[in-house]
Design a protein around this motif. Structure first.
Motif, PDB file in Angstrom:
ATOM      1  N   GLU A 279       0.711  -1.135   0.052  1.00  0.00           N
ATOM      2  CA  GLU A 279       0.115  -0.054   0.148  1.00  0.00           C
ATOM      3  C   GLU A 279       0.905   1.160  -0.088  1.00  0.00           C
ATOM      4  N   TYR A 280       2.018   1.312   0.730  1.00  0.00           N
ATOM      5  CA  TYR A 280       2.600   2.429   0.855  1.00  0.00           C
ATOM      6  C   TYR A 280       3.495   2.615  -0.297  1.00  0.00           C
ATOM      7  N   LEU A 281       3.897   1.562  -1.246  1.00  0.00           N
ATOM      8  CA  LEU A 281       4.523   1.573  -2.571  1.00  0.00           C
ATOM      9  C   LEU A 281       3.721   2.219  -3.565  1.00  0.00           C
ATOM     10  N   ILE A 282       2.390   1.832  -3.245  1.00  0.00           N
ATOM     11  CA  ILE A 282       1.672   2.456  -4.333  1.00  0.00           C
ATOM     12  C   ILE A 282       1.596   3.962  -4.302  1.00  0.00           C
ATOM     13  N   GLY A 283       1.423   4.568  -2.986  1.00  0.00           N
ATOM     14  CA  GLY A 283       1.777   5.895  -2.774  1.00  0.00           C
ATOM     15  C   GLY A 283       2.865   6.463  -3.339  1.00  0.00           C
ATOM     16  N   PHE A 284       3.839   5.635  -3.127  1.00  0.00           N
ATOM     17  CA  PHE A 284       5.281   6.001  -3.465  1.00  0.00           C
ATOM     18  C   PHE A 284       5.147   6.056  -5.357  1.00  0.00           C
ATOM     19  N   ALA A 285       4.552   5.154  -5.932  1.00  0.00           N
ATOM     20  CA  ALA A 285       4.303   5.067  -7.400  1.00  0.00           C
ATOM     21  C   ALA A 285       3.685   6.133  -7.785  1.00  0.00           C
ATOM     22  N   ILE A 286       2.613   6.747  -7.227  1.00  0.00           N
ATOM     23  CA  ILE A 286       1.868   7.865  -7.578  1.00  0.00           C
ATOM     24  C   ILE A 286       2.614   9.105  -7.578  1.00  0.00           C
ATOM     25  N   ILE A 287       3.557   9.381  -6.667  1.00  0.00           N
ATOM     26  CA  ILE A 287       4.357  10.540  -6.462  1.00  0.00           C
ATOM     27  C   ILE A 287       5.413  10.463  -7.361  1.00  0.00           C
ATOM     28  N   ILE A 288       6.011   9.266  -7.940  1.00  0.00           N
ATOM     29  CA  ILE A 288       6.947   9.191  -8.817  1.00  0.00           C
ATOM     30  C   ILE A 288       6.303   9.779 -10.325  1.00  0.00           C
ATOM     31  N   ALA A 289       5.131   9.180 -10.395  1.00  0.00           N
ATOM     32  CA  ALA A 289       4.388   9.432 -11.929  1.00  0.00           C
ATOM     33  C   ALA A 289       4.048  10.767 -11.773  1.00  0.00           C
ATOM     34  N   ALA A 290       3.613  11.486 -10.736  1.00  0.00           N
ATOM     35  CA  ALA A 290       3.225  12.955 -10.794  1.00  0.00           C
ATOM     36  C   ALA A 290       4.496  13.855 -10.910  1.00  0.00           C
ATOM     37  N   ALA A 291       5.888  13.487 -10.440  1.00  0.00           N
ATOM     38  CA  ALA A 291       6.969  14.153 -10.744  1.00  0.00           C
ATOM     39  C   ALA A 291       7.273  13.905 -12.337  1.00  0.00           C
ATOM     40  N   PHE A 292       7.292  12.770 -12.864  1.00  0.00           N
ATOM     41  CA  PHE A 292       7.484  12.625 -14.136  1.00  0.00           C
ATOM     42  C   PHE A 292       6.437  13.538 -15.079  1.00  0.00           C
ATOM     43  N   ALA A 293       5.290  13.499 -14.585  1.00  0.00           N
ATOM     44  CA  ALA A 293       4.190  14.180 -15.406  1.00  0.00           C
ATOM     45  C   ALA A 293       4.516  15.751 -15.535  1.00  0.00           C
TER      46      ALA A 293
ATOM     47  N   PHE B 124      10.949   1.857   3.318  1.00  0.00           N
ATOM     48  CA  PHE B 124      10.854   2.924   2.069  1.00  0.00           C
ATOM     49  C   PHE B 124      10.538   4.564   2.514  1.00  0.00           C
ATOM     50  N   VAL B 125      10.483   4.703   3.807  1.00  0.00           N
ATOM     51  CA  VAL B 125      10.132   6.047   4.493  1.00  0.00           C
ATOM     52  C   VAL B 125      11.199   6.936   3.930  1.00  0.00           C
ATOM     53  N   GLY B 126      12.580   6.570   4.341  1.00  0.00           N
ATOM     54  CA  GLY B 126      13.680   7.486   3.835  1.00  0.00           C
ATOM     55  C   GLY B 126      13.885   7.516   2.601  1.00  0.00           C
ATOM     56  N   GLU B 127      13.827   6.339   1.668  1.00  0.00           N
ATOM     57  CA  GLU B 127      13.615   6.732   0.040  1.00  0.00           C
ATOM     58  C   GLU B 127      12.730   7.478  -0.573  1.00  0.00           C
ATOM     59  N   LEU B 128      11.492   7.321  -0.213  1.00  0.00           N
ATOM     60  CA  LEU B 128      10.439   8.230  -0.404  1.00  0.00           C
ATOM     61  C   LEU B 128      10.821   9.673  -0.252  1.00  0.00           C
ATOM     62  N   ALA B 129      11.171  10.011   0.887  1.00  0.00           N
ATOM     63  CA  ALA B 129      11.522  11.536   1.513  1.00  0.00           C
ATOM     64  C   ALA B 129      12.786  11.922   0.493  1.00  0.00           C
ATOM     65  N   ASN B 130      13.869  11.054   0.327  1.00  0.00           N
ATOM     66  CA  ASN B 130      15.050  11.345  -0.537  1.00  0.00           C
ATOM     67  C   ASN B 130      14.770  11.780  -2.046  1.00  0.00           C
ATOM     68  N   PHE B 131      13.541  10.916  -2.591  1.00  0.00           N
ATOM     69  CA  PHE B 131      13.204  11.299  -3.923  1.00  0.00           C
ATOM     70  C   PHE B 131      12.434  12.674  -3.865  1.00  0.00           C
ATOM     71  N   VAL B 132      11.217  12.691  -3.038  1.00  0.00           N
ATOM     72  CA  VAL B 132      10.519  13.809  -3.025  1.00  0.00           C
ATOM     73  C   VAL B 132      11.294  15.005  -2.670  1.00  0.00           C
ATOM     74  N   ILE B 133      12.189  15.210  -1.757  1.00  0.00           N
ATOM     75  CA  ILE B 133      12.889  16.353  -1.387  1.00  0.00           C
ATOM     76  C   ILE B 133      13.892  16.704  -2.577  1.00  0.00           C
ATOM     77  N   GLY B 134      14.424  15.806  -3.101  1.00  0.00           N
ATOM     78  CA  GLY B 134      15.404  15.933  -4.240  1.00  0.00           C
ATOM     79  C   GLY B 134      14.623  16.456  -5.602  1.00  0.00           C
ATOM     80  N   CYS B 135      13.542  16.067  -5.853  1.00  0.00           N
ATOM     81  CA  CYS B 135      12.602  16.307  -6.866  1.00  0.00           C
ATOM     82  C   CYS B 135      11.990  17.875  -6.576  1.00  0.00           C
TER      83      CYS B 135
END
Length: 254
Positions: free
Chosen positions: A14-28, A122-133
């Motif tokens: 479930e958490y990874l689904i949210g992660f995937a949505i954020i990644i897709a939004a960043a790419f879009a 995956f909390v740290g990885e999500l934060a790293n990606f979001v803050i980096g983007c």
């Protein structure tokens, strides 16, 4: 390590689904803005090319290496450390557009997961990606519309402000509560660790103000200064390198 990663994936679908949505939004966001900038500037370039793919992979690998060199800061607790892993993504985004920057951030996270796995669900990885983007996207989008040295500096300043604001709010409302639940520690324990390093820390908000804010300002500032001074030289080199398939290469004897 790999088995542990797969187990963590299975436990956090479930958490990874949210992660995937954020990644897709960043790419879009990156793709739409890059296409719009190309249209306004009358430029026609493929979103991905052999050159871009090679640069993205190379810069992502450099980012992972830079991630290993974390620097402890005297004004912050040990769980806040400085690294320059966003620097290659910023240079890549300035050279090849916002999508390249997001791709570098994404591949960097994938490589980190393969090499080190995850100890934070995956909390740290999500934060790293979001803050980096949040740093890469504003800076590179602004610069894409007007590619001058002055605009490069302005865009980096804005990117630094965005990463500082988003990083601070993310720590206060998401990261610290998430780590508190993950490790079974009260948030006051993190505040206490902050108080040991910095006498000004008395609450979660002062922890953010006196530790997270200066950390992100320093990180964004260093990345920005280096990028403004070197990205043009690196961009010229990267855009003039010819990647020839092995089957078409000629030997010196020929």
């Amino acid at each position: 390590m790999t088995n542990g990663l797969f187990a963590s994936i299975a436990e956090n679908v479930e958490y990874l689904i949210g992660f995937a949505i954020i990644i897709a939004a960043a790419f879009a966001i990156a793709i739409v803005c890059e296409k719009l900038a190309q249209k306004i500037n009358g430029i026609k370039e493929p979103m991905l090319s052999t050159r871009k793919v090679v640069v993205i992979g190379t810069f992502a690998a450099i980012s992972v290496v830079l991630m290993m060199f974390e620097i402890a800061l005297p004004f912050a607790p040990s769980f806040y450390k400085l690294d320059l892993s966003d620097l290659p993504a910023l240079i890549g985004a300035f050279s090849f557009g916002p999508m390249a920057g997001v791709m570098i951030e994404f591949v960097k996270i994938l490589l980190e997961l393969v090499i080190r796995g995850t100890s934070t669900a995956f909390v740290g990885e999500l934060a790293n990606f979001v803050i980096g983007c949040c740093f890469i996207l504003p800076a590179s989008i602004i610069y894409t519309f007007k590619k001058t040295r002055t605009m490069a500096l302005v865009s980096c300043i804005i990117g630094t402000l965005v990463i500082t604001i988003v990083g601070s709010l993310m720590n206060a409302f998401y990261l610290l509560p998430a780590y508190s639940a993950l490790y079974g520690m009260p948030i006051d324990a993190f505040v206490g660790m902050g108080a040991e390093a910095n006498n000004n820390v008395t609450s979660i908000w002062t922890l953010v103000l006196y530790c997270v804010v200066p950390l992100n300002l320093i990180k964004g500032g260093i990345d920005s200064i280096i990028t403004v001074f070197v990205y043009k030289r690196i961009s010229v080199i990267l855009k003039n390198v010819t990647f020839v398939p092995a089957s078409r290469k000629k030997t010196y004897a020929e």
